[in-house]
Structures are given as C-alpha cells and as structure tokens.
Scaffold this active site. Sequence first.
Site, PDB file in Angstrom:
ATOM      1  N   GLN A 176       0.846  -1.309   0.057  1.00 30.67           N
ATOM      2  CA  GLN A 176       0.125   0.133  -0.121  1.00 30.67           C
ATOM      3  C   GLN A 176       1.025   0.981  -0.063  1.00 30.67           C
ATOM      4  OE1 GLN A 176      -3.476   0.240   2.355  1.00 30.67           O
ATOM      5  NE2 GLN A 176      -3.331   1.981   3.454  1.00 30.67           N
ATOM      6  N   GLU A 219      -3.569   9.273  -0.742  1.00 26.12           N
ATOM      7  CA  GLU A 219      -2.621   9.485   0.089  1.00 26.12           C
ATOM      8  C   GLU A 219      -1.672  10.619  -0.404  1.00 26.12           C
ATOM      9  OE1 GLU A 219      -1.382   7.995   2.753  1.00 26.12           O
ATOM     10  OE2 GLU A 219      -3.074   7.049   3.349  1.00 26.12           O
ATOM     11  N   ASP A 256       4.097   0.036   4.244  1.00 21.97           N
ATOM     12  CA  ASP A 256       3.417  -0.646   5.285  1.00 21.97           C
ATOM     13  C   ASP A 256       2.375  -0.926   3.651  1.00 21.97           C
ATOM     14  OD1 ASP A 256       0.398  -0.658   5.799  1.00 21.97           O
ATOM     15  OD2 ASP A 256      -0.497   1.168   5.927  1.00 21.97           O
ATOM     16  N   GLU A 301       5.302  -1.901   8.445  1.00 20.34           N
ATOM     17  CA  GLU A 301       3.581  -2.098   8.709  1.00 20.34           C
ATOM     18  C   GLU A 301       2.835  -3.129   8.413  1.00 20.34           C
ATOM     19  OE1 GLU A 301       2.103   1.988   8.956  1.00 20.34           O
ATOM     20  OE2 GLU A 301      -0.329   1.053   8.347  1.00 20.34           O
ATOM     21  N   ASP A 328      -0.937  -2.361  12.993  1.00 17.57           N
ATOM     22  CA  ASP A 328      -2.128  -1.310  12.312  1.00 17.57           C
ATOM     23  C   ASP A 328      -3.738  -1.869  12.311  1.00 17.57           C
ATOM     24  OD1 ASP A 328      -3.899   0.564  11.127  1.00 17.57           O
ATOM     25  OD2 ASP A 328      -3.306  -0.143   9.063  1.00 17.57           O
ATOM     26  N   LYS A 353      -5.007   5.563  15.752  1.00 26.70           N
ATOM     27  CA  LYS A 353      -5.496   6.038  14.404  1.00 26.70           C
ATOM     28  C   LYS A 353      -6.699   6.505  15.206  1.00 26.70           C
ATOM     29  CE  LYS A 353      -4.503   3.725  10.398  1.00 26.70           C
ATOM     30  NZ  LYS A 353      -5.084   2.974   9.132  1.00 26.70           N
ATOM     31  N   ARG A 382      -5.615   9.201   7.925  1.00 19.14           N
ATOM     32  CA  ARG A 382      -6.554   7.952   7.225  1.00 19.14           C
ATOM     33  C   ARG A 382      -6.477   8.464   6.249  1.00 19.14           C
ATOM     34  NH1 ARG A 382      -9.165   4.023  10.416  1.00 19.14           N
ATOM     35  NH2 ARG A 382      -8.823   2.568   8.554  1.00 19.14           N
ATOM     36  N   SER A 383      -6.517   7.018   5.108  1.00 16.20           N
ATOM     37  CA  SER A 383      -6.411   7.456   3.671  1.00 16.20           C
ATOM     38  C   SER A 383      -7.421   8.733   3.452  1.00 16.20           C
ATOM     39  CB  SER A 383      -6.801   6.556   2.754  1.00 16.20           C
ATOM     40  OG  SER A 383      -7.489   5.601   2.974  1.00 16.20           O
ATOM     41  N   LYS A 404       2.456   9.496  10.530  1.00 10.33           N
ATOM     42  CA  LYS A 404       2.427   9.236   9.401  1.00 10.33           C
ATOM     43  C   LYS A 404       1.037   9.976   9.170  1.00 10.33           C
ATOM     44  CE  LYS A 404       0.450   5.450   7.449  1.00 10.33           C
ATOM     45  NZ  LYS A 404       0.744   3.814   6.863  1.00 10.33           N
TER      46      LYS A 404
HETATM   47  C1  2PG Z   1      -3.113   2.897   6.651  1.00 13.22           C
HETATM   48  C2  2PG Z   1      -3.746   3.980   6.541  1.00 13.22           C
HETATM   49  C3  2PG Z   1      -3.820   5.328   5.848  1.00 13.22           C
HETATM   50  P1  2PG Z   1      -6.579   3.200   5.710  1.00 13.22           P
HETATM   51  O1  2PG Z   1      -3.852   1.683   6.317  1.00 13.22           O
HETATM   52  O2  2PG Z   1      -2.443   2.847   7.772  1.00 13.22           O
HETATM   53  O3  2PG Z   1      -2.293   5.047   5.279  1.00 13.22           O
HETATM   54  O4  2PG Z   1      -4.733   3.689   5.475  1.00 13.22           O
HETATM   55  O5  2PG Z   1      -7.162   5.394   5.998  1.00 13.22           O
HETATM   56  O6  2PG Z   1      -7.242   3.801   4.141  1.00 13.22           O
HETATM   57  O7  2PG Z   1      -7.157   2.706   6.394  1.00 13.22           O
HETATM   58 MG    MG Z   2      -1.441   0.624   7.254  1.00 17.22          MG
END
Ligand code: 2PG
Ligand code: MG
Length: 440
Positions: A176, A219, A256, A301, A328, A353, A382-383, A404
Amino acid sequence: MATLRALKARQVLDSRGRPTVEVDAIADGGAVGRAIVPSGASTGRHEALELRDGDPGRYAGLGVGKAVENVRAAIAPAIAGMDLDDQAAIDAALLALDGTPNKSKLGANALLGVSMAVAHAAAAARGEELFVHVNRLWKGRAAGLDPAVPREPTMPLPMVNMISGGLHAGRNLDIQDVLFIPTGAESYSHALETIVAMYRAVGGVLKELGAESVLVGDEGGYGPKLENDEQALRVVVDAMLACGLTPGVDGHIALDVASTHFFDPATGSYRLSNVARPMDSAGMVDLLAGWVDRYPIISIEDGVAEDDWGGWKALTDRLGDRVQLIGDDLFVTQTARLERGVASGAANAVLIKVNQVGTLTETLDALVLARRAGFRPVVSARSGETEDATIADLAVGTAAGQIKIGSVARSERLAKYNRMLRIEEDLGPDARFAGRGTLP
Ligand code: 2PG
Ligand code: MG
C-alpha cells in the site's frame, strides 16, 4: 472551569468526496471547538463502527445523517453542562450512551467528532493551543510511567508516503505505501524540506523510468504502474541518491504492506499479484526479511494480516531486533488487542488512529499501554482526510515520536504538515524533535 453549552453537528465531505461528520462544541463562555472525523479505505475488521446511512439514493449510501442526528439528539442533551477539561469523564459518558463494544449504536464517527471537538473547545476556552491542552492530558496519563517516557511536547519524525499502491491507488502494486523517513533530519522543518526534495526526486526517477503515470494516489503518493513491489523500493533508493542522501544512514524506507488486503483467510495464504504462487505466513516473512536484507528498510507496518497472530510472532522473532514492526489492522488502536500483542510478542510498535477506537481518551489509553510495554507509537492519518489537523497536535502533545500523514501533496495532508510548522514556531528554537533516536 468552562462547561459545554451546546453541540452542533453537520455532514461535510472528506478528501475522497465522501460524507463525514463535523462537530462544533460550544463552551459556556462562547469559545468554539471544531473537529472533522477521518475515514479509512483499507480498514481493519476490528475497528470501531463508522455509521453510514446506507441509503443508495444519497451519496451512494455513504451519508452520515444518522451519526449527525445522534450527536444532536442523543449526545448533546446528555453531556451538556459537563466540564470541558474533564475529557475522560466526557468520553466515559459517550461510551455509556453508546453501550456497545464497537460503538455501533451511535457510531464511532459521531462519538469521535464530539470527543475531538470537546478537546478543541477546552483549549479555546483557556485561550491555549490544542497541543498544550493535549499535553496536559498526556502528562496526567503518563504520571505512572517510566521516567524515560517522553512527556514534554515533541515534534515527531514523519514517515512519508512516496509511492502508493494497494487499495489507495487502484491495486497497481500489492504494497500500500512505500514511505521515506528523513532519519538525518535535525528538526521537524529540516525533515520537511528533505521530504519535499525526496518527493520531487521520486517523481524524477519515475519519469526517467518511463513509468506511464505519475498521478497520485489517495494520500498524495505517486501511483505508478511498476513491474513489481521491489521496483518501488529501488525507485526510493535511487531518489535518495539523487538527493545526496546515504540510504540507511540519513534516509530510510518504511513500508505499509497492508497485507490483510491480499490475505485469503479461507486458505491462510497471501496472494501477491506478481508472485506466482500464494504464500503462507512463513513465505511472507521470508519475502519481507529478504527486502530488509537488500534495502534500507527500518519500519514495516502490517507485514502480515490482522488475525495472523502466528505470522506476527514469526515476523517479530525474525526482524524485531532491527526493524520497527507496526500493528495497524492488527491492533486497531484498541488496548485489548494491543495487550494480546504485547503478551504474545507480536509486533513492537503500534499505529495510533483516533477513528479506529472512537474517543480521545481511549486513544490516550492505547498510547499509555504502548509506552508501558516499550512499543513505539506512530500517530497516523487515514486515507480519507480533511482540513482537520487534530492529529498534528495529538502527536506533538503526547510526544509520540512519529507521525504518518501521507505525502506532501493534497491539502488534507498539508493541513497537518503546516499545522506542525506553526507548532514548531510556537515551541521556539529549542523545540524538541524526536528524530532518528525514536527508531531502532
Ligand atoms: C493505513 C491507512 C493510512 P486507511 O493503512 O495505515 O495510510 O490507510 O486509512 O485506508 O486504512
Ligand atoms: Mg496501515
């Protein structure tokens, strides 16, 4: 003491054009705190519930009218009059009102909007910056921790998305995010300057490669079509060299992998698009260990999937002494899952988060537990984001050490980077900076 006079809530849009919850908390003296809730795309199965209306005729079912109504009708009357400085009591009241384990009654998006707006209003009522208020909360919570745990406001070391793949960029790559960490930086603003130079250099390397597209993902990282994931690692190393950095000395790579999204729970296998055969956990750990041997990777990650506890243990046994291994989707910022990780030797760091758990107090709980266990915390966006920059103040105020946010493109990302420039100015020439020392 300022008390909560009223809450206002409304539906606004995030960086993907999807509805999200905005809350205004109004103090008795008239001070206003405002917060907007972020939203993920590669979400973990164990995250608190984001309440969506599901009405296909409006915003393709993604409206948040119910969550907004829950703030107005259920939450506002119940917490009006409470002390704004007592974040823990307000968040406890929110949890009691919801009463479900995953915030499915009122919605984690309703709860978090209120929780963050309350913190903003408390700071505004005192006429102080949010990070100062958060720092007071953090010092209160960190009181019983080891004296070595940082307590003073500290500028975090950013890890910054350079190349995007997976669910954030149309599945062009399996990984990702390929991120850059400016490990040679001596201050936050110095770090940011290096990051911008790297972002331009990565674009240059991609153009030279003839990568069809250097358009950006959700992002702000480049979303090129490359031969495979490993080529993305080479691109970032080449960009470091082009910037005059020494890979592994003053610049490092973080990944990640977000591997939950190519893991098939039915067969227990990881299915990467450019690896011919599906792999089991051991194969996935071998693949990552090989990359760590060949590239200056200092942080990984979600290297294995959210419920692959055996894989996490194997990964941590193999790489944990030299690489930061962040959970995560594994931990979803929740203490119960983090406790299991600490007890079983899965991971050595945790992504933080706010919307995975749904209140500020529970976010602080996760930070306290991480610090108690010696796990490094990384505060993350978040994305799906907005102009809300609360996480910048959270990262500084809790001295988390790392942040991040995504890349240095797209204003929902820059809102946070720029907020931290202002905070750094506020802290003055002696602003603490987490720097290289925060990593293994
Ligand atoms: C992640 C986040 C941020 P998402 O996986 O760490 O990069 O992505 O908010 O889509 O979960
Ligand atoms: Mg992640």
